[in-house]
Design an enzyme around this catalytic site. Sequence first.
Site, short mmCIF file in Angstrom:
data_model
loop_
_atom_site.label_atom_id
_atom_site.label_comp_id
_atom_site.label_asym_id
_atom_site.label_seq_id
_atom_site.Cartn_x
_atom_site.Cartn_y
_atom_site.Cartn_z
N TYR A 37 -12.67 14.38 13.86
CA TYR A 37 -13.49 15.54 13.52
C TYR A 37 -12.75 16.54 12.64
CZ TYR A 37 -17.62 14.72 16.43
OH TYR A 37 -18.79 14.25 16.96
N LYS A 96 -8.64 3.18 22.64
CA LYS A 96 -8.77 1.90 21.95
C LYS A 96 -7.33 1.49 21.63
CE LYS A 96 -11.20 -1.39 19.97
NZ LYS A 96 -12.04 -2.35 20.73
N ASP A 146 -15.00 0.43 23.96
CA ASP A 146 -16.15 -0.50 23.87
C ASP A 146 -16.56 -0.97 25.26
OD1 ASP A 146 -13.69 -1.81 24.01
OD2 ASP A 146 -14.24 -3.43 22.65
N ASP A 176 -18.04 12.06 22.01
CA ASP A 176 -19.33 12.38 21.41
C ASP A 176 -20.32 11.26 21.71
OD1 ASP A 176 -21.24 13.72 19.74
OD2 ASP A 176 -20.79 12.24 18.17
N ASP A 195 -23.51 11.02 24.99
CA ASP A 195 -24.94 10.78 24.75
C ASP A 195 -25.44 9.63 25.61
OD1 ASP A 195 -25.16 12.81 22.86
OD2 ASP A 195 -26.26 11.57 21.42
#
Length: 366
Positions: free
Chosen positions: A141, A192, A225, A249, A253
């Site tokens: 970001y 990750k 993932d 982020d 959701d």
Amino acid sequence: MTKKILLIAGDGIGPEVVGQAKKIIDFFDKNTDKKFECENALLGGCAYDAVKTPFPSETLELAKKSDAILLGAVGGPKWESLDYSVRPERGLLGIRKELELFANLRPAKVFDALVDSSTLKKEVVENLDIMIVRELTGDLYFGEPRGVETLADGTRRGFNTMTYTSGEVERIAIVAFELAKKRGKKLCSIDKANVIETTEMWREVVSEIGAKKYPDIALSHMYVDNASMQLVRNPKQFDVMLTGNMFGDILSDTASMLTGSLGMLPSASLGAKINGRQHALYEPIHGSAPDIAGKNVANPIATISSLSMMFRYSFDYKKEADAIDKAIENVLNNGHRTADIATSLQNKISCTQMGDEILKEITKIL
Ligand code: IPM
Ligand code: MG
């Protein structure tokens, strides 16, 4: 002592949902010993329309002077073709960065009354209560260098930088460990690490802190993932999840939908405590929902829950925060629903009616 709240309604449904929270603030101010002073400020598209910048300096000044900020939402199709530097989202990212609101708390809780609103099976989401701790001022970001350049052959190359310092990882990890201590004593850190070095370092730092300072917290690590898959397969395995900005982020959701609607999830963005003062911004995690803006059908619950988080985290008004939470639960148990969470059997009500119902319950509880 009077608490100064800065209201940033923003764009789309922002003014409608913040309006409902304002009714509750006014109620407490008039009828209890808790006193509030509210000011309004512009941010996002509405700020761009008024003064040609999504983040006016006046808003920053007011934000710095406030005890807490309540924000609705920013953005919408109207501003999508603007240059990146003046897009509504830059206003939101700007205020997060300027106030160093690095710790974003996103609780996802399934209300009993809403189990059937989730698209997942009842047994998967029933009693779900997880807390996502998202780092909010670093990562892709904000990382430099960033941009889009034109290459010699006329094609273009876009680039962003994923970056974290060990200090940034440490301070957000401590927030997550402390929350885990007060909850189920379980923390899952998302990365990750099999592919991205930044997140490999993230994993090392989190592990070190866990071993040194929080031996009683059961710490685990999960690739992002896999985490996205586990969130829909078996979300109840999680208690506190710790993530970087980008992964958080996305995962938040997903988590919101477990609860039935994006319109249910509040959030708190907290800064560091400096000389006893801590900046904090509270906002629903849903966006500006331009498709339903101005129609009085939005769900104000995420915003009202965000107000409850403000009372709890910024002001230590536990009784008042509990009353708001309980009121929301009661209203849902009474069968009231805004359009996003209504099934045909239920009493569908508007945004303002939902605000009124919650307020009515609060007055009964207090
Ligand atoms: C959120 C939003 C923001 C983000 C956007 C509006 C900039 O999606 O708060 O999750 O990406 O952080
Ligand atoms: Mg988001």
